[in-house]
Motif scaffolding. Structure first.
Motif, mmCIF file in Angstrom:
data_model
loop_
_atom_site.group_PDB
_atom_site.id
_atom_site.type_symbol
_atom_site.label_atom_id
_atom_site.label_comp_id
_atom_site.label_asym_id
_atom_site.label_seq_id
_atom_site.Cartn_x
_atom_site.Cartn_y
_atom_site.Cartn_z
ATOM 1 N N SER A 138 0.819 -1.204 0.000
ATOM 2 C CA SER A 138 0.000 0.000 0.000
ATOM 3 C C SER A 138 0.854 1.256 0.000
ATOM 4 O O SER A 138 1.986 1.272 0.479
ATOM 5 C CB SER A 138 -0.906 0.025 1.237
ATOM 6 O OG SER A 138 -1.819 -1.036 1.240
ATOM 7 N N LEU A 139 0.279 2.318 -0.534
ATOM 8 C CA LEU A 139 0.818 3.651 -0.382
ATOM 9 C C LEU A 139 0.177 4.252 0.867
ATOM 10 O O LEU A 139 -1.029 4.097 1.076
ATOM 11 C CB LEU A 139 0.483 4.500 -1.611
ATOM 12 C CG LEU A 139 1.110 5.887 -1.691
ATOM 13 C CD1 LEU A 139 2.599 5.774 -2.005
ATOM 14 C CD2 LEU A 139 0.406 6.719 -2.773
ATOM 15 N N VAL A 140 0.992 4.907 1.696
ATOM 16 C CA VAL A 140 0.501 5.429 2.979
ATOM 17 C C VAL A 140 0.536 6.954 2.959
ATOM 18 O O VAL A 140 1.551 7.551 2.561
ATOM 19 C CB VAL A 140 1.337 4.885 4.154
ATOM 20 C CG1 VAL A 140 0.792 5.414 5.478
ATOM 21 C CG2 VAL A 140 1.348 3.361 4.144
ATOM 22 N N ARG A 141 -0.541 7.567 3.402
ATOM 23 C CA ARG A 141 -0.596 9.027 3.547
ATOM 24 C C ARG A 141 -0.466 9.384 5.019
ATOM 25 O O ARG A 141 -1.153 8.810 5.861
ATOM 26 C CB ARG A 141 -1.922 9.560 3.006
ATOM 27 C CG ARG A 141 -1.982 11.093 2.970
ATOM 28 C CD ARG A 141 -3.353 11.595 2.554
ATOM 29 N NE ARG A 141 -4.233 11.792 3.711
ATOM 30 C CZ ARG A 141 -5.444 11.268 3.827
ATOM 31 N NH1 ARG A 141 -5.946 10.485 2.882
ATOM 32 N NH2 ARG A 141 -6.170 11.501 4.909
ATOM 33 N N VAL A 142 0.418 10.326 5.299
ATOM 34 C CA VAL A 142 0.557 10.844 6.662
ATOM 35 C C VAL A 142 0.195 12.323 6.635
ATOM 36 O O VAL A 142 0.814 13.119 5.922
ATOM 37 C CB VAL A 142 1.985 10.651 7.206
ATOM 38 C CG1 VAL A 142 2.122 11.273 8.585
ATOM 39 C CG2 VAL A 142 2.330 9.161 7.272
ATOM 40 N N ASP A 143 -0.820 12.687 7.392
ATOM 41 C CA ASP A 143 -1.283 14.063 7.432
ATOM 42 C C ASP A 143 -0.383 14.920 8.322
ATOM 43 O O ASP A 143 0.407 14.390 9.118
ATOM 44 C CB ASP A 143 -2.726 14.108 7.926
ATOM 45 C CG ASP A 143 -3.710 13.573 6.890
ATOM 46 O OD1 ASP A 143 -3.328 13.489 5.693
ATOM 47 O OD2 ASP A 143 -4.846 13.247 7.262
ATOM 48 N N PRO A 144 -0.486 16.247 8.212
ATOM 49 C CA PRO A 144 0.389 17.118 9.013
ATOM 50 C C PRO A 144 0.295 16.894 10.511
ATOM 51 O O PRO A 144 1.264 17.164 11.235
ATOM 52 C CB PRO A 144 -0.086 18.526 8.626
ATOM 53 C CG PRO A 144 -0.623 18.372 7.246
ATOM 54 C CD PRO A 144 -1.275 17.022 7.232
#
Length: 283
Positions: A138-144
């Motif tokens: 998976s590609l992972v998104r990390v928010d601010p």
């Protein structure tokens, strides 16, 4: 469509294995896995250590307030450098990253999208892992604020500073929504016989793609046509357009991506070549 061919020239030597070149505030920033540091270099080749790293740094990016964030390969987290120079945990990739963390791109609002290997690549080189054990990830998104989200699934070694699939031999595109979610997944360009690694977006919409299976970097148009090619002195694994006009293509090269070979000798380097189409995106 004809393909122009250029030849890169040496820029910096003495790297183990470079990764994630970024043009930032007039300098080329990059990681070196096995030198355990993040470096930067001026256009005339003056090199300095930016971060000494207890581990292996990979993807790089900056939050809107200017703080550097770093994808940490082995522990699969994203670290943030505070104003006093300390490194703190910014986000966690481990709920979905099943092997080493890899490259990362950071949007202008500070949302980071980080890839990972998905399987033991070094074991594949060593013969302890069979091709049948290559799995998607998976590609992972990390928010601010540091919260992590699964941004996309079933990707074959998601890589590159936009999004590529190295094992899938293609560039994959998404439509990014206001909340950072990704929709409209599609094949942007098929790249048969290549392993697209680090990539760099151009102002005309084409993409420079480092081919991890060859000593070359190619500029690709949507649909897969190769419109320009740069020949490097050894294997090419990442690229970035820089300098004041964003027309110098910097290329990360190494004799091998096999970790056992790469960490043994300083055979890696940076090469460069002047191009005609400037880079796009954040400087």
């Amino acid at each position: 469509m004809s393909t122009d061919t250029l030849t890169a020239e040496p820029f910096l030597s003495g790297l183990y294995f470079g990764e994630a070149p970024r043009w930032h505030e007039g300098r080329l920033w990059f990681s070196d896995f096995f030198d355990h540091a993040v470096f930067s270099a001026s256009p005339d080749g003056e090199r300095r250590t930016e971060v000494e790293f207890d581990g292996e740094s990979s993807g790089l990016g900056w939050l809107p307030d200017g703080r550097l964030i770093i994808s940490s390969r082995l522990d699969r987290v994203i670290l943030r450098r505070e104003e006093d120079g300390t490194l703190v945990r910014h986000g966690d990739l481990r709920p979905w990253a099943t092997w080493h963390a890899n490259d990362m791109v950071v949007a202008s609002n500070g949302q980071a999208y980080a890839g990972n290997f998905g399987f033991d690549l070094d074991g594949l080189y060593e013969g302890t892992v069979s091709p049948s054990e290559i799995v998607s990830t998976s590609l992972v998104r990390v928010d601010p604020d540091g919260t992590s989200h699964q941004a996309a699934t079933d990707l074959a070694f998601p890589n590159g500073t936009v999004i590529t699939e190295s094992m899938g031999q293609r560039l994959t595109a998404f439509d990014r929504q206001p909340d950072g979610s990704l929709i409209g997944r599609r094949e942007w360009a098929a790249m048969p016989g290549m392993a697209p690694d680090g990539i760099c977006l151009c102002a005309d919409g084409t993409v420079w793609v480092a081919n991890a299976l060859g000593s070359e970097c190619v500029r690709v148009a949507e649909g897969g046509a190769i419109v320009e090619r740069v020949i490097t002195s050894q294997g090419c694994f990442a690229c970035m357009l820089g300098d004041e006009d964003r027309r110098t293509l910097y290329l990360v090269t190494a004799a091998s991506s096999d970790a056992a070979k790469a960490r043994a000798d300083r055979n890696g380097g940076l090469e460069k070549v002047r191009t005609t189409v400037p880079g796009a995106g954040l400087p």
